[in-house]
Design an enzyme around this catalytic site. Sequence first.
Site, short mmCIF file in Angstrom:
data_model
loop_
_atom_site.label_atom_id
_atom_site.label_comp_id
_atom_site.label_asym_id
_atom_site.label_seq_id
_atom_site.Cartn_x
_atom_site.Cartn_y
_atom_site.Cartn_z
N LYS A 24 0.80 -1.28 -0.19
CA LYS A 24 0.06 0.01 0.18
C LYS A 24 0.62 1.46 0.07
CE LYS A 24 -3.06 0.69 3.61
NZ LYS A 24 -3.00 1.69 4.27
N ARG A 29 2.92 5.86 -3.32
CA ARG A 29 3.77 6.71 -3.84
C ARG A 29 4.36 6.70 -5.10
NH1 ARG A 29 4.19 5.54 1.71
NH2 ARG A 29 5.61 6.83 3.05
N GLY A 97 -5.04 7.79 5.53
CA GLY A 97 -4.20 8.82 6.33
C GLY A 97 -3.22 8.98 5.34
N GLN A 173 4.68 9.07 7.49
CA GLN A 173 3.84 9.91 6.99
C GLN A 173 4.09 11.32 7.03
OE1 GLN A 173 -0.24 9.03 8.13
NE2 GLN A 173 -0.11 7.11 6.96
N ASP A 324 2.10 -1.35 11.90
CA ASP A 324 0.62 -1.59 11.34
C ASP A 324 0.32 -2.90 11.47
OD1 ASP A 324 0.25 0.63 10.43
OD2 ASP A 324 0.88 0.35 8.24
N ARG A 398 -7.70 -3.27 9.65
CA ARG A 398 -6.77 -4.36 10.17
C ARG A 398 -7.50 -5.09 11.58
NH1 ARG A 398 -2.72 -3.80 6.91
NH2 ARG A 398 -2.17 -1.55 6.25
C1 S3P Z 1 2.46 4.79 6.32
C2 S3P Z 1 2.97 5.08 7.39
C3 S3P Z 1 2.34 4.57 8.98
C4 S3P Z 1 1.57 3.41 8.54
C5 S3P Z 1 0.72 3.63 7.69
C6 S3P Z 1 1.44 3.91 6.24
C7 S3P Z 1 3.22 5.33 5.13
O1 S3P Z 1 1.81 5.54 9.56
O2 S3P Z 1 0.91 3.33 9.92
O3 S3P Z 1 -0.48 2.65 7.40
O4 S3P Z 1 2.72 4.60 4.08
O5 S3P Z 1 3.87 6.34 5.29
P1 S3P Z 1 2.50 6.69 10.32
O6 S3P Z 1 3.44 7.75 9.70
O7 S3P Z 1 1.28 7.66 11.07
O8 S3P Z 1 3.21 6.03 11.39
#
Ligand code: S3P
Length: 445
Positions: A24, A29, A97, A173, A324, A398
């Site tokens: 994912k 990206r 997110g 993120q 995750d 999840r």
């Molecule tokens: C992700 C970063 C993680 C992860 C999310 C995907 C990413 O979150 O929990 O499912 O693709 O950069 P955080 O950056 O909040 O830790």
Amino acid sequence: MANVKFKVQAGGTVKGRVRVPGDKSISHRSIMLGALAEGTTTVTGFLEGADALATLQAFRDMGVQIEGPENGNVTIHGVGLRGLKKPEKPMDMGNSGTSTRLLAGILAGQDFDCTLIGDASLSKRPMKRVTDPLALMGAQLETSEGGTLPMVIKGQGQPLKAIDYTLPMASAQVKSCVLLAGLFADGQTCATEPAPTRDHTERMLNGFGYQVNSEKLDNQRMKACLQGGGKLTACHIDVPSDISSAAFFMAAAAIAKDSDLVIEHVGMNPTRIGVIEILKLMGADITLENPHEVGGEPVADVHIRYAPLKGIEIPEELVALAIDEFPVLFVVAASAEGKTVLTGAEELRVKESDRIQVMADALQAVGIDAQPTSDGMIINGGKQSKQNAVIESHHDHRISMAMTVAGLFASDEIVIDDCANVNTSFPIFVDLMNQVGLQVEVISE
Ligand code: S3P
């Protein structure tokens, strides 16, 4: 929309070979960087789940021509760093997110105004963690008073200010948001993280010919820097299978007696393999076969056979590397003999649901002694008794998938309510689980 429930029969053995869908994080990206590149980027193995599709749609809304996805193939006609167009309406990030926070960084550098919205779960999640550094860069962003969506991003029409930012939490993120905004800044932008997090943004930028320098500051802290104003050159991205999706299968084979399973072509990026380390510490029998590299990311086949598991204290340095995977790791801990203790994982409280509270409730519902703490959980595994459990997923894919795996040690069937969310990351989850030996029925009401 229909309420989708999973009805999981108790018990079973897990056998065979599976290939789970594309990663994912890398799928998101590939669209973002492909759109910002000059030339035509091709992607194979793209995850056709709702989250990555939200990212794809957002770039279509901003005028980028994208063909596919079709069987995981996507072609993106890049528009360059300055080629995005103002979208006509607010862009809907759904449950994602990653789409929201990474896009915020890209949008902060544009010369048009736009708005990001999302579903009920995403609209509760904290956005101040990205609006704070972006404001330091001179971006103009508005959120709700509580720092949540909708987010309005005002176009600047001038370069952002480069910053040297220290993240208050370990978040890929947030790091990615700052680095992507840094593409539109006047100088060198750096992001320092308190513990290493997934580095797909850095790797993929390098793959697009955009230099990112990463250095280890000490045992834990990492610093990544790039110069603004360069250019990305289109390339081919081969997305490996998602280790976060593979984790449900690893866990299933780890806890079900007589299991023997191979999961093919799984991404083995060192910033993602915490789940394997933790399972091994618990006594799992895991071997990595056929290791090789695809497009700058290591991959391998994961071979896992049942072995008796024991409870452990999970080392805090593995938390960000398995962030995750904790819902399903809690399920593994529940079936292991003895006590498992997780600390240092307060970030779990602000995921698609509060994964500490929601998983403690779910495990208690099947009779497990699971005690939530402010930053983790204490689970006394090995004993469970309750029957006819009905679990709430709390809009979190999840949780739905982790509790499906819990069926393997349950004494009676488990019903999980509100499972349509599994489509965000793993649309063929039930088919694959049934293929390897679980008995999951999908009920649409
Ligand atoms: C992700 C970063 C993680 C992860 C999310 C995907 C990413 O979150 O929990 O499912 O693709 O950069 P955080 O950056 O909040 O830790």
